[in-house]
Design a protein around this motif. Structure first.
Motif, PDB file in Angstrom:
ATOM      1  N   ALA A   1       0.836  -1.201   0.000  1.00 60.35           N
ATOM      2  CA  ALA A   1       0.000   0.000   0.000  1.00 60.35           C
ATOM      3  C   ALA A   1       0.867   1.246   0.000  1.00 60.35           C
ATOM      4  CB  ALA A   1      -0.932   0.020   1.212  1.00 60.35           C
ATOM      5  N   ILE A   2       0.394   2.269  -0.695  1.00 61.11           N
ATOM      6  CA  ILE A   2       0.958   3.609  -0.637  1.00 61.11           C
ATOM      7  C   ILE A   2      -0.038   4.438   0.157  1.00 61.11           C
ATOM      8  CG2 ILE A   2       1.665   5.620  -1.975  1.00 61.11           C
ATOM      9  CD1 ILE A   2       2.075   3.551  -4.342  1.00 61.11           C
ATOM     10  N   MET A   3       0.379   4.917   1.332  1.00 62.83           N
ATOM     11  CA  MET A   3      -0.558   5.489   2.303  1.00 62.83           C
ATOM     12  C   MET A   3      -0.270   6.977   2.512  1.00 62.83           C
ATOM     13  SD  MET A   3      -0.635   2.272   4.994  1.00 62.83           S
ATOM     14  CE  MET A   3      -2.087   2.878   5.851  1.00 62.83           C
ATOM     15  N   CYS A   4      -1.292   7.806   2.334  1.00 60.40           N
ATOM     16  CA  CYS A   4      -1.131   9.256   2.438  1.00 60.40           C
ATOM     17  C   CYS A   4      -1.874   9.782   3.668  1.00 60.40           C
ATOM     18  CB  CYS A   4      -1.672   9.939   1.189  1.00 60.40           C
ATOM     19  SG  CYS A   4      -0.772   9.488  -0.320  1.00 60.40           S
ATOM     20  N   THR A   5      -1.164  10.590   4.470  1.00 62.35           N
ATOM     21  CA  THR A   5      -1.801  11.192   5.644  1.00 62.35           C
ATOM     22  C   THR A   5      -2.744  12.317   5.246  1.00 62.35           C
ATOM     23  OG1 THR A   5       0.010  12.772   5.997  1.00 62.35           O
ATOM     24  CG2 THR A   5       0.151  10.639   7.154  1.00 62.35           C
ATOM     25  N   HIS A   6      -2.393  13.059   4.183  1.00 57.55           N
ATOM     26  CA  HIS A   6      -3.250  14.136   3.694  1.00 57.55           C
ATOM     27  C   HIS A   6      -2.752  14.570   2.326  1.00 57.55           C
ATOM     28  CE1 HIS A   6       0.067  16.344   5.577  1.00 57.55           C
ATOM     29  NE2 HIS A   6      -0.366  17.487   5.039  1.00 57.55           N
ATOM     30  N   THR A   7      -3.449  15.531   1.731  1.00 54.00           N
ATOM     31  CA  THR A   7      -3.203  15.825   0.315  1.00 54.00           C
ATOM     32  C   THR A   7      -2.625  17.207   0.059  1.00 54.00           C
ATOM     33  OG1 THR A   7      -5.570  16.377   0.131  1.00 54.00           O
ATOM     34  CG2 THR A   7      -4.885  14.183  -0.561  1.00 54.00           C
ATOM     35  N   HIS A   8      -1.770  17.699   0.934  1.00 53.91           N
ATOM     36  CA  HIS A   8      -0.959  18.856   0.570  1.00 53.91           C
ATOM     37  C   HIS A   8       0.108  18.418  -0.433  1.00 53.91           C
ATOM     38  CE1 HIS A   8      -2.176  21.442   4.267  1.00 53.91           C
ATOM     39  NE2 HIS A   8      -2.815  21.830   3.189  1.00 53.91           N
ATOM     40  N   ARG A   9       0.564  19.364  -1.234  1.00 54.19           N
ATOM     41  CA  ARG A   9       1.392  19.012  -2.387  1.00 54.19           C
ATOM     42  C   ARG A   9       2.777  18.477  -2.035  1.00 54.19           C
ATOM     43  NH1 ARG A   9      -0.458  19.964  -7.304  1.00 54.19           N
ATOM     44  NH2 ARG A   9      -2.287  21.302  -7.582  1.00 54.19           N
ATOM     45  N   ASP A  10       3.190  18.618  -0.800  1.00 52.37           N
ATOM     46  CA  ASP A  10       4.469  18.036  -0.408  1.00 52.37           C
ATOM     47  C   ASP A  10       4.313  16.623   0.135  1.00 52.37           C
ATOM     48  OD1 ASP A  10       3.104  19.353   1.703  1.00 52.37           O
ATOM     49  OD2 ASP A  10       4.889  19.340   2.946  1.00 52.37           O
ATOM     50  N   HIS A  11       3.098  16.075   0.095  1.00 48.19           N
ATOM     51  CA  HIS A  11       2.845  14.753   0.697  1.00 48.19           C
ATOM     52  C   HIS A  11       2.370  13.689  -0.286  1.00 48.19           C
ATOM     53  CE1 HIS A  11       3.242  15.710   5.053  1.00 48.19           C
ATOM     54  NE2 HIS A  11       3.154  16.934   4.550  1.00 48.19           N
ATOM     55  N   SER A  12       1.413  14.011  -1.141  1.00 53.10           N
ATOM     56  CA  SER A  12       0.735  12.960  -1.908  1.00 53.10           C
ATOM     57  C   SER A  12       1.006  12.904  -3.404  1.00 53.10           C
ATOM     58  CB  SER A  12      -0.779  13.079  -1.692  1.00 53.10           C
ATOM     59  OG  SER A  12      -1.256  14.350  -2.128  1.00 53.10           O
ATOM     60  N   PRO A  13       1.551  13.904  -4.092  1.00 57.12           N
ATOM     61  CA  PRO A  13       1.661  13.823  -5.542  1.00 57.12           C
ATOM     62  C   PRO A  13       2.487  12.651  -6.077  1.00 57.12           C
ATOM     63  CG  PRO A  13       1.814  16.107  -4.893  1.00 57.12           C
ATOM     64  CD  PRO A  13       1.852  15.286  -3.619  1.00 57.12           C
ATOM     65  N   ALA A  14       3.453  12.153  -5.304  1.00 51.35           N
ATOM     66  CA  ALA A  14       4.250  11.009  -5.779  1.00 51.35           C
ATOM     67  C   ALA A  14       3.482   9.700  -5.690  1.00 51.35           C
ATOM     68  CB  ALA A  14       5.553  10.902  -4.990  1.00 51.35           C
ATOM     69  N   ALA A  15       2.280   9.717  -5.111  1.00 54.35           N
ATOM     70  CA  ALA A  15       1.517   8.470  -4.976  1.00 54.35           C
ATOM     71  C   ALA A  15       1.216   7.859  -6.342  1.00 54.35           C
ATOM     72  CB  ALA A  15       0.226   8.724  -4.199  1.00 54.35           C
ATOM     73  N   ALA A  16       0.764   8.664  -7.292  1.00 52.62           N
ATOM     74  CA  ALA A  16       0.378   8.129  -8.598  1.00 52.62           C
ATOM     75  C   ALA A  16       1.568   7.528  -9.357  1.00 52.62           C
ATOM     76  CB  ALA A  16      -0.316   9.205  -9.426  1.00 52.62           C
ATOM     77  N   PRO A  17       2.693   8.233  -9.513  1.00 48.40           N
ATOM     78  CA  PRO A  17       3.815   7.598 -10.212  1.00 48.40           C
ATOM     79  C   PRO A  17       4.393   6.406  -9.458  1.00 48.40           C
ATOM     80  CG  PRO A  17       4.444   9.768  -9.382  1.00 48.40           C
ATOM     81  CD  PRO A  17       2.972   9.660  -9.243  1.00 48.40           C
ATOM     82  N   LEU A  18       4.369   6.441  -8.126  1.00 49.53           N
ATOM     83  CA  LEU A  18       4.872   5.297  -7.370  1.00 49.53           C
ATOM     84  C   LEU A  18       3.929   4.098  -7.536  1.00 49.53           C
ATOM     85  CD1 LEU A  18       7.133   4.377  -5.460  1.00 49.53           C
ATOM     86  CD2 LEU A  18       5.689   5.075  -3.538  1.00 49.53           C
ATOM     87  N   ALA A  19       2.635   4.352  -7.608  1.00 51.12           N
ATOM     88  CA  ALA A  19       1.681   3.268  -7.855  1.00 51.12           C
ATOM     89  C   ALA A  19       1.911   2.664  -9.232  1.00 51.12           C
ATOM     90  CB  ALA A  19       0.253   3.785  -7.729  1.00 51.12           C
TER      91      ALA A  19
END
Length: 291
Positions: free
Chosen positions: A74-92
């Protein structure tokens, strides 16, 4: 606020913090991110990746090296500020792992205002509700709903070790910035009180800054700090009605002026909370105390 340590920082290096936890620092240092966003890899055989960070090629390469061919559960995000979640899609796309964790937030507009700080492209495969968990070989990560810094904020508790990944909710280097209208001071303090009630937590791993080894003491102090700021606002408005901008020099005289815009947002969050509780009122741009 803690002073930023001297360079070099361990950017891109996989640091083993404890048997189940590895940290990789992203190269996005700023006055608001300290030395950068810290991505955590949890597990040994299969992994959870917490807060993948900005969509930065060097950081993604460092994560790929740290993952070292292991399955990402799993790729788990605490919240969606731009320093936290944008790498989720390419890492997925790189690993085939699902994106799990906080809910998406959508803001109308042209991305030129407050909404520009949010990752509006974030698309989770599964939203974790409070108390729901992801599991892997030897690890369980349970979601703790902690709105305030942002309305979709989650912390993740590693049940096997007493560690909590606190995102931006609790950090050792600085208090969290609360930016209305999505950030809410009342929710933030209530979320702090919720963490304070968790006696089983041993250590916090925030997204920015060093690990917190005295979590209950820090949370108690953070609640006290927020109550003190609230008291400052009431005292200053009790002296005379003031505009928001006029409160900042008096309240943050010893703070780097580059941080005053963020401080102003947190003071606005205090004012909105006090207004909701019937303790202050506003007329145009001016605020006055009622009690």
């Amino acid at each position: 606020m803690m002073a930023v340590p001297p360079r070099p920082w361990p950017t891109g290096t996989a640091e083993q913090l404890e048997p189940l936890v590895v940290r990789v620092l992203a190269p996005n240092a700023s006055p608001f991110t300290y030395t950068g966003t810290q991505t955590y890899l949890v597990g040994t055989d299969d992994l959870a990746v917490i807060d993948p960070g900005p969509d930065d090629a060097a950081h993604l390469a460092a994560l790929e090296a740290a993952i070292a061919g292991r399955r990402v559960a799993a790729i788990m995000c605490t919240h969606t500020h731009r320093d936290h979640s944008p790498a989720a899609a390419p890492l997925a796309a790189m690993t085939g792992a699902p994106v799990v964790g906080c809910a998406p937030l959508r803001f109308p507009g042209d991305n030129s205002g407050v909404e520009a700080a949010f990752d509006q492209d974030y698309e989770p495969d599964r939203v974790l509700l409070d108390g729901e968990a992801m599991t892997g070989t030897g690890w369980t990560l349970t979601a703790i709903s902690t709105p305030g810094h942002i309305s979709n904020h989650l912390c993740f508790a590693l049940e096997e070790t007493g560690a909590v990944f606190t995102g931006d909710h609790v950090m050792g280097w600085s208090t969290s910035v609360i930016v209305p209208p999505d950030g809410d001071m009342g929710d933030y303090v209530a979320s702090l009180q919720r963490l304070y009630a968790r006696e089983q937590d041993r250590i916090y791993y925030p997204a920015h800054g060093p690990a917190v080894t005295n979590p209950h003491q820090l949370v108690r102090g953070t609640i006290g700090h927020r109550r003190a700021r609230e008291g400052q606002v009431q005292r200053l408005l009790g002296e005379e009605p003031r505009a928001l901008e006029a409160l900042i020099p008096a309240m943050y005289a010893g703070v780097d002026k580059r941080l005053w815009p963020a401080a102003q947002m947190s003071v606005l969050a205090h004012l909105i909370d006090l207004e909701r509780r019937g303790l202050v009122a506003r007329s145009g741009d001016t605020w006055r105390a009622l009690a």
